[in-house]
Design a protein around this motif. Structure first.
Motif, short mmCIF file in Angstrom:
data_model
loop_
_atom_site.label_atom_id
_atom_site.label_comp_id
_atom_site.label_asym_id
_atom_site.label_seq_id
_atom_site.Cartn_x
_atom_site.Cartn_y
_atom_site.Cartn_z
N THR A 137 0.83 -1.20 0.00
CA THR A 137 0.00 0.00 0.00
C THR A 137 0.87 1.26 0.00
O THR A 137 0.39 2.35 -0.31
N HIS A 138 2.14 1.08 0.35
CA HIS A 138 3.11 2.18 0.37
C HIS A 138 4.48 1.62 -0.03
O HIS A 138 4.75 0.43 0.18
N PHE A 139 5.31 2.48 -0.57
CA PHE A 139 6.66 2.09 -0.96
C PHE A 139 7.68 3.01 -0.28
O PHE A 139 7.42 4.21 -0.10
N THR A 140 8.82 2.44 0.08
CA THR A 140 9.92 3.22 0.63
C THR A 140 11.10 3.15 -0.35
O THR A 140 11.21 2.20 -1.14
N PHE A 141 11.96 4.14 -0.28
CA PHE A 141 13.14 4.15 -1.17
C PHE A 141 14.12 5.20 -0.65
O PHE A 141 13.77 6.05 0.19
N ASN A 142 15.33 5.14 -1.16
CA ASN A 142 16.34 6.17 -0.91
C ASN A 142 16.54 6.97 -2.19
O ASN A 142 16.48 6.41 -3.30
N ALA A 143 16.81 8.25 -2.05
CA ALA A 143 17.01 9.11 -3.22
C ALA A 143 18.05 10.18 -2.90
O ALA A 143 18.18 10.63 -1.75
N TYR A 144 18.80 10.58 -3.92
CA TYR A 144 19.72 11.70 -3.79
C TYR A 144 18.93 13.00 -3.79
O TYR A 144 17.97 13.16 -4.57
N LEU A 145 19.33 13.93 -2.93
CA LEU A 145 18.63 15.21 -2.82
C LEU A 145 19.28 16.26 -3.71
O LEU A 145 20.51 16.35 -3.80
N ARG A 146 18.41 17.05 -4.37
CA ARG A 146 18.90 18.12 -5.23
C ARG A 146 18.07 19.38 -5.01
O ARG A 146 16.92 19.32 -4.57
N ALA A 147 18.67 20.51 -5.33
CA ALA A 147 17.97 21.81 -5.32
C ALA A 147 18.44 22.60 -6.52
O ALA A 147 19.66 22.72 -6.74
N ASP A 148 17.49 23.07 -7.30
CA ASP A 148 17.82 23.81 -8.52
C ASP A 148 18.75 23.02 -9.43
O ASP A 148 19.64 23.59 -10.08
N GLY A 149 18.56 21.71 -9.45
CA GLY A 149 19.35 20.86 -10.34
C GLY A 149 20.71 20.49 -9.82
O GLY A 149 21.45 19.75 -10.49
N HIS A 150 21.08 20.98 -8.64
CA HIS A 150 22.41 20.71 -8.09
C HIS A 150 22.31 19.80 -6.87
O HIS A 150 21.39 19.94 -6.05
#
Length: 364
Positions: A137-150
């Motif tokens: 019913t829900h998924f977890t994951f890791n992701a790289y964080l970005r702001a303004d493409g950086h």
């Protein structure tokens, strides 16, 4: 207290071969998992979970895996994702766990990006190996964080990675699980294409960042992962040993001159007994350390680095003993072990799939 009732074990086992063929857990197995609350057993009691003691959970996961690897693996991975509820804002954790037949599935690999967008994040990425994906019913994951493409960087100048939880509605399942074993886990890939989520859906898996203060959430992630995964692999190994013993008890030693049963050959019996004894020895030490460490955490002490390292070492030793038992006994089982329709072959396939997990790589 019985860890796994004979009736529940029989239900799991009865549908194991069908589930393996179909590539997903049988509805009876799924119903049992939800009815017993196994997917909520590591979530905080305050938000609708059961918050069971970790040693009890690990023993249950081992017992389930000893009956069927796919059910054991799915319960372990999805209940483990449910543990993350202790690190979420309580309102969000409560909402997730109030979902009918709530189930969290996911992946730990950071194969996506989260771009800052107002008071939330826009998610883009694709992740592999979400065991239990069809009932999530829900998924977890890791992701790289970005702001303004950086990329956003941490204090050490490295790209920041954050964990997230999202509802099933924004996730597309990519059905490409084609493994030889653990077929019924349906550990498919999944993707998210540009969906926006509120910042509350991001979390940090660290005792210092826990929202709940029970001992489960003061237990570090890596020791937690090692003990739960190792118990699953060992459970499958014990199942294989049981089935191998039955094969050896039926086979005859055609070249021994007496046409005796293989199990009556002293050298074969020694191999069988040695594999079982090695598993039992490591298992005893593994649970003795887990129980002692858990008692310390319940008493308010943190898990010391030395304890964590020792738990990791024992977990890997138990997996090594499991590999030794399965690979040593397999040749004695005959061609039935190579038949895709046999239980011993299914358990062999499940074991060799589960033991490929990245955390369980041999260390020497």
């Amino acid at each position: 207290m019985t860890i796994l009732s004979p009736r529940d074990a029989a239900r799991i086992d009865h549908y194991a071969a069908i589930a393996d063929t179909d590539g997903w857990l049988h509805p009876v197995q799924q119903a049992l998992i939800h009815h017993r609350g196994w997917l909520r057993m590591l979530a905080p009691r305050a938000v609708g979970g059961e918050e069971r003691p970790l040693p009890d959970v690990v023993r249950l996961e081992e017992a389930i895996a000893r009956v069927d690897g796919s059910v054991g693996w799915t319960v372990t991975l999805c209940a483990g994702a449910g543990w993350f509820a202790g690190f979420l804002p309580p309102h969000l954790a409560r909402a997730i766990l109030s979902t009918p037949r709530a189930c969290l599935a996911g992946s730990g690999a950071p194969t996506g990006h989260a771009d800052r967008d107002g008071d939330g994040w826009r998610i883009e990425g694709e992740w592999d190996y979400a065991s239990g994906a069809p009932m999530a019913t829900h998924f977890t994951f890791n992701a790289y964080l970005r702001a303004d493409g950086h990329p956003l960087l941490d204090a050490a100048g490295q790209p920041r990675i954050q964990a997230f939880v999202v509802p099933r509605e924004i996730v597309e399942i990519v059905p490409r699980w084609r493994s030889i074993g653990l077929r019924a886990t349906a550990s498919h890939a999944y993707r998210i294409r540009g969906a926006w989520i509120h910042a509350d859906h991001g979390f940090v898996i660290d005792p210092d960042a826990a929202r709940e203060q029970g001992p489960l959430y003061r237990f570090p992630f890596l020791p937690f992962a090692f003990v739960t995964l190792a118990a699953n692999v060992a459970g499958m190994a014990y199942h294989f040993v049981d089935l191998a013993r039955a094969c050896i008890a039926r086979r005859r030693n055609r070249f021994g001159g007496q046409n005796e049963l293989l199990i009556e050959v002293p050298a074969v019996r020694a191999v069988l007994d040695g594999a079982s004894s090695r598993l039992d020895d490591v298992r005893g030490r593994f649970y003795a350390l887990l129980d002692a460490t858990w008692a310390d955490v319940v008493a308010g002490a943190p898990v010391a680095d030395g304890q964590a390292a020792q738990m990791q070492a024992l977990a890997q030793e138990w997996v090594a003993a499991s590999r030794h038992a399965v690979d040593t006994l397999y040749p004695y089982c005959g061609l039935v072990a190579a038949s895709a329709d046999s239980a011993v072959n299914r358990v062999w396939r499940d074991f060799h799939t589960a033991s490929q997990h990245a955390l369980l790589l041999p260390q020497n």
